[in-house]
Scaffold this motif. Structure first.
Motif, PDB file in Angstrom:
ATOM      1  N   SER A 158       0.846  -1.187   0.000  1.00  0.00           N
ATOM      2  CA  SER A 158       0.000   0.000   0.000  1.00  0.00           C
ATOM      3  C   SER A 158       0.882   1.237   0.000  1.00  0.00           C
ATOM      4  CB  SER A 158      -0.931   0.003   1.210  1.00  0.00           C
ATOM      5  OG  SER A 158      -0.181   0.057   2.413  1.00  0.00           O
ATOM      6  N   GLN A 183      -7.120  -4.182   8.289  1.00  0.00           N
ATOM      7  CA  GLN A 183      -6.826  -4.072   6.862  1.00  0.00           C
ATOM      8  C   GLN A 183      -6.565  -2.639   6.416  1.00  0.00           C
ATOM      9  OE1 GLN A 183      -7.015  -6.646   4.306  1.00  0.00           O
ATOM     10  NE2 GLN A 183      -6.968  -8.136   5.948  1.00  0.00           N
ATOM     11  N   GLY A 184      -7.608  -1.808   6.402  1.00  0.00           N
ATOM     12  CA  GLY A 184      -7.482  -0.453   5.879  1.00  0.00           C
ATOM     13  C   GLY A 184      -7.471   0.583   6.974  1.00  0.00           C
ATOM     14  N   ASP A 197      -1.961  -1.594   5.181  1.00  0.00           N
ATOM     15  CA  ASP A 197      -2.345  -0.262   4.715  1.00  0.00           C
ATOM     16  C   ASP A 197      -1.649   0.790   5.564  1.00  0.00           C
ATOM     17  OD1 ASP A 197      -3.595   1.522   3.049  1.00  0.00           O
ATOM     18  OD2 ASP A 197      -5.570   1.364   3.968  1.00  0.00           O
ATOM     19  N   HIS A 238     -10.534  -3.928  -1.867  1.00  0.00           N
ATOM     20  CA  HIS A 238      -9.486  -3.485  -0.937  1.00  0.00           C
ATOM     21  C   HIS A 238      -9.608  -1.998  -0.692  1.00  0.00           C
ATOM     22  CE1 HIS A 238      -6.058  -3.689   1.602  1.00  0.00           C
ATOM     23  NE2 HIS A 238      -5.400  -2.796   0.883  1.00  0.00           N
ATOM     24  N   ASN A 239      -8.989  -1.186  -1.522  1.00  0.00           N
ATOM     25  CA  ASN A 239      -8.887   0.216  -1.154  1.00  0.00           C
ATOM     26  C   ASN A 239      -9.811   1.096  -1.977  1.00  0.00           C
ATOM     27  OD1 ASN A 239      -7.720   1.959   0.683  1.00  0.00           O
ATOM     28  ND2 ASN A 239      -5.671   1.202   0.259  1.00  0.00           N
ATOM     29  N   GLY A 287     -11.076  -1.318   2.614  1.00  0.00           N
ATOM     30  CA  GLY A 287     -10.495   0.009   2.430  1.00  0.00           C
ATOM     31  C   GLY A 287     -11.342   1.098   3.070  1.00  0.00           C
TER      32      GLY A 287
END
Length: 207
Positions: free
Chosen positions: A22, A112-113, A65, A198-199, A155
């Motif tokens: 990331s 994760q994010g 991230d 994801h993002n 994300g």
């Protein structure tokens, strides 16, 4: 890769560590931070070179991230520490490139994010495919709030204006809207995906 937004051509290729995962760019455009398995590369965007490497507290870490605060002074990311058994919030002083392990996120799921709120006051952290909540950490004091009803989450992006954030979710392929005043989820936006979320990012104008 450095991409031109005028014609989408590749302007430069920057060699970093293995498995870049990331990236976050400082608001003034002078540096970028790239996460790897257990390190962060600091990139000088004036010459597209890696100027420093920051080690995570645990060699067993996987850094998913990273985010840079709107004032450009601090970066934040989920990390493992406490014998590589606790999910914590990590912060990095961009003046010194020193990483500090912060409060426990109180989750066994994999964070994760991450995103800063636009007022620099807190960060938001998603909990991945096995979680149904997210975390909000107040930076002054380190208070951790659990926000419910987000389903699986990946994300994050804060919307300019400071009233809400958006979360990419695996619940029926949706973008969840998070109202920051009350930490509630008032609605969602459906989208078609290939089950690999994801993002996400929001334009500076918020459109």
């Amino acid at each position: 890769k450095v991409i031109s937004l005028s014609d989408y051509s590749t302007l430069a290729t920057i060699n970093t560590g293995n498995f870049p995962n990331s990236i976050a760019v400082s608001p003034d455009g002078t540096k970028a931070l790239v996460t790897h398995m257990a390190t962060i590369s600091v990139i000088n965007l004036a010459n597209n070179t890696v100027s420093a490497t920051i080690n995570a507290p645990c060699v067993a870490d996987t850094l998913y991230d990273i985010a840079i605060s709107p004032d450009g002074n601090t970066a934040a990311l989920p990390i493992l520490s406490g014998g590589c058994t606790q999910n914590l919030l990590g912060t990095i002083s961009l003046a010194t490139n020193v990483i500090t392990a912060g409060p426990n996120l109180n989750t066994t799921a994999v964070p994760q994010g991450i995103a800063f709120t636009t007022d620099n006051a807190s960060v938001l952290i998603t909990i991945g495919v096995t979680g149904t909540t997210i975390r909000r950490v107040t930076l002054a004091g380190g208070a951790v709030t659990t926000i419910m009803n987000t389903s699986s989450s990946f994300g994050f992006a804060a919307v300019p204006g400071g009233t809400e954030a958006l979360i990419s979710s695996g619940d029926g392929d949706t973008i969840k809207r998070l109202a920051l005043a009350g930490n509630t989820v008032p609605g969602s936006i459906a989208f078609a995906s290939t089950q690999n979320w994801h993002n996400l990012a929001v334009t500076p104008a918020g459109g």
